[in-house]
Structures are given as structure tokens and as C-alpha cells.
Design a protein around this motif. Sequence first.
Motif, PDB file in Angstrom:
ATOM      1  N   VAL A  90       0.703  -1.157  -0.019  1.00  0.00           N
ATOM      2  CA  VAL A  90      -0.042   0.032  -0.025  1.00  0.00           C
ATOM      3  C   VAL A  90       0.730   1.131  -0.112  1.00  0.00           C
ATOM      4  O   VAL A  90       2.141   1.255   0.515  1.00  0.00           O
ATOM      5  N   PHE A  92      -3.420   4.529   3.585  1.00  0.00           N
ATOM      6  CA  PHE A  92      -3.981   3.795   4.304  1.00  0.00           C
ATOM      7  C   PHE A  92      -5.511   4.485   4.374  1.00  0.00           C
ATOM      8  O   PHE A  92      -5.662   5.865   4.039  1.00  0.00           O
ATOM      9  N   SER A  99      -8.737   8.842   3.387  1.00  0.00           N
ATOM     10  CA  SER A  99      -7.315   8.391   3.189  1.00  0.00           C
ATOM     11  C   SER A  99      -6.295   9.138   3.719  1.00  0.00           C
ATOM     12  O   SER A  99      -6.394  10.294   4.275  1.00  0.00           O
ATOM     13  N   TYR A 130       1.127   6.986   2.955  1.00  0.00           N
ATOM     14  CA  TYR A 130       1.975   6.278   4.009  1.00  0.00           C
ATOM     15  C   TYR A 130       2.954   7.377   4.599  1.00  0.00           C
ATOM     16  O   TYR A 130       3.165   7.135   5.601  1.00  0.00           O
ATOM     17  N   CYS A 175       1.263   9.079   7.456  1.00  0.00           N
ATOM     18  CA  CYS A 175       0.688   8.091   8.369  1.00  0.00           C
ATOM     19  C   CYS A 175       1.978   7.598   9.366  1.00  0.00           C
ATOM     20  O   CYS A 175       1.763   7.846  10.514  1.00  0.00           O
ATOM     21  N   PHE A 181       3.124  -3.848   3.891  1.00  0.00           N
ATOM     22  CA  PHE A 181       1.529  -3.898   4.155  1.00  0.00           C
ATOM     23  C   PHE A 181       0.950  -4.384   2.794  1.00  0.00           C
ATOM     24  O   PHE A 181       0.835  -3.432   1.833  1.00  0.00           O
ATOM     25  N   ASN A 186      -5.224  -2.078   3.402  1.00  0.00           N
ATOM     26  CA  ASN A 186      -4.813  -0.893   3.861  1.00  0.00           C
ATOM     27  C   ASN A 186      -5.820  -0.319   4.763  1.00  0.00           C
ATOM     28  O   ASN A 186      -5.730   1.117   4.798  1.00  0.00           O
ATOM     29  N   THR A 187      -6.652  -0.883   5.371  1.00  0.00           N
ATOM     30  CA  THR A 187      -8.020  -0.237   6.242  1.00  0.00           C
ATOM     31  C   THR A 187      -7.676  -0.325   7.846  1.00  0.00           C
ATOM     32  O   THR A 187      -7.275  -1.453   8.142  1.00  0.00           O
ATOM     33  N   LEU A 188      -7.328   0.869   8.330  1.00  0.00           N
ATOM     34  CA  LEU A 188      -6.918   0.945   9.479  1.00  0.00           C
ATOM     35  C   LEU A 188      -8.078   1.188  10.449  1.00  0.00           C
ATOM     36  O   LEU A 188      -8.737   2.342  10.229  1.00  0.00           O
ATOM     37  N   CYS A 201      -3.088   6.899  12.924  1.00  0.00           N
ATOM     38  CA  CYS A 201      -2.093   6.034  12.706  1.00  0.00           C
ATOM     39  C   CYS A 201      -1.287   5.748  13.905  1.00  0.00           C
ATOM     40  O   CYS A 201      -0.205   6.173  14.089  1.00  0.00           O
ATOM     41  N   LEU A 227      -0.986  -0.456  13.065  1.00  0.00           N
ATOM     42  CA  LEU A 227      -0.321  -0.808  11.979  1.00  0.00           C
ATOM     43  C   LEU A 227       0.474  -2.025  12.103  1.00  0.00           C
ATOM     44  O   LEU A 227       0.417  -2.703  11.003  1.00  0.00           O
ATOM     45  N   LEU A 258      -1.848  -4.727  10.825  1.00  0.00           N
ATOM     46  CA  LEU A 258      -2.190  -4.768   9.646  1.00  0.00           C
ATOM     47  C   LEU A 258      -1.086  -5.351   8.666  1.00  0.00           C
ATOM     48  O   LEU A 258      -1.408  -5.634   7.422  1.00  0.00           O
TER      49      LEU A 258
END
Length: 324
Positions: free
Chosen positions: A11, A14, A93, A96, A99, A170, A174-176, A181, A186, A189
Motif C-alpha cells: 500500500v 491507508f 485516506s 503512507y 501516516c 502492508f 490498507n484499512t486501519l 495512525c 499498524l 495490519l
Amino acid sequence: INMHQGNRTTVSGFLLLGLSNQAEQQKVLFVLFLGMYLVTVVGNGLIILAIGLDSYLHTPMYFFLANLSFADISSVSTSVPKMLMNIQTKTQSISYENCITQMYFSIVFVVIDNFLLGVMAYDRFVAICHPLNYMTIMQPRLCISLAVIPWVLSNAVALIHTLLLLPLLFCDSNTLPHFFCDLAPLLKLSCSDTRINELVLFIAGLSVVTFPFALILFSYICIVRAVLRISSTEGKWKAFSTCGSHLTVVLLFYGTIVGVYFFPSTTHPDGGDKIGAVLFTVVTPMMNPFIYSLRNKDMKGALRKLLSRKIFLPLMPWASDLSP
């Protein structure tokens, strides 16, 4: 939002699910967290201004309190503004890079709060157990060192976690399920082996919680013993009252943080990360100004001066015509 790396998909960003996925609750969450954010920033900002402008508060205790207030403003600013922006724009969104940056600074300010609470406990220990030598011991050079060390250590801890996280992959997901973050979600994931990260998280969490807490516990044991030797009830109450605000913040902070960062992320129940994170990243920083201002006569007096026209009129000559 994905990019290919060899035969695997990694990803490039996220999706932050936030605290609720129900559309009708988004407006309520926006108003609630905007209000808490403004109260936190204004409340802690007023404490910093009051301490800076009132020479009577230029003491080690209030110097450390100003540092704590600044850390609280910074802590809540790492997560809440992005959450509010996502709610307002109806997007989830986060890149990266952003995050990882958010995760880094969230760790920094959590660790700083830990160490500052320990430093403030030591300050109260010296003030009550060694009152005649207080100014000799708590010299400006030592106070500055005690304020700088938490910043150095917190950045070191955050850097270690970040450097260990960067090599992780990852993959498809990509869903937290979080509103910012955070490190533990993380790690859940990642499709890489995170056992080393979990171990470091446990060891570092144990260290940054245990050492300050041990210092706080030792300080208050000595404080209680010293206060019990005071013959007058008024003297005992006065001594305890200087510690009441700090002790309240300690109980509030450690009561929420231990279950989130002390144990590996696999032990957290669903939603536990989010509830704990809200408590110590948003609620605790918001409560600190109320705790210190309501329980501290000197702080209440300084805030009254700050909010009175005696402070603001020289800055606004046009307002002098409005004064009675």
C-alpha cells in the motif's frame, strides 16, 4: 492506493475508519472532537501564557507544567485535526508518509507525558521532603536538563519504532480501524513478521511506563512519610494540596495508557485501542488545564490576571475607552 513491488502488492496509503462508520454519527463526532480540541488548545495555551507572564509562577513546578501543557497541545494536534478534516471532506485516506509521521509524533508525545509526570513528582518530593534545600537542588540548569531529557528519550523511542516499522510490508489490506495512525493497529495490519516489533513495543512500553511510575511511587511514598510527621492538620493539608493536581493527572493518565501500550497489540479487544487512545490522547490533555486551574490557587490567580483588562488593555489601547 496500491503499488506493486515484485510479485507482492504494497500500500502507498491507508484508510482511517475513524471512530464510527455510521454517517449519522459523523456530524456528532465532528462537533464533539472539535469542541474538545479547542478546549484543549485554549486551556493549555492559557496555562502557558499565565506561567510565562506571571513572575510569581517562574518556579520549577510551573516550568514543568508549562512543558506538560505544550506536550498536550502537540499530542492532540497530531491526530484530531486530520480526523476532523477527514470527517468534513468525507474522505478516509492518509498517505503512507503522513501516516508514519503521525505515528512517530504520537509516540513522542505519549512518552514525553510519561517522563514529565515523573519529573514533576520528583519536583514535589524535593519541595516537601527537602524544603530548605529546594532552590539549591532545583537550580535552573537541572530544571532545563530534566525538561530536555524527556524530549531526547521520547524521540529515541519513536525513532526505534519507526525504523523497525519501515521495512514491514502492508499487502492487500490498507484499512486501519482507528482514527489515527497508531503503532499497534499498524502492526496488526502488516503482512510481515512483526514479532520483533511486538517485543520491542512491549520492552519499550514497559520501560517508559515503569521507570517514571517507579519514580512517582517512590516520590509519593517519601512525601506521605514527610507529611505524616507534620504536627498540624493545616500543615498536612497544605502539603498534600500541592500534590493533589499532579496526583489526579497521574491516575487519569496511567489508568488509560497501560492497557493500550503496555501489552502487545494482539491482546487488545476490538475497539479497545480506539477507546484507550481517545482517553489518553484527547480526554486527558483536555482535563489537565481544569485539574490544575481548579485545584491550584496560584494558577487561578494567574489566570484571572491574564483574563483581566489589566493584561489586555496595554496590548489594545483602543479598549481603554471601554474600561469603567
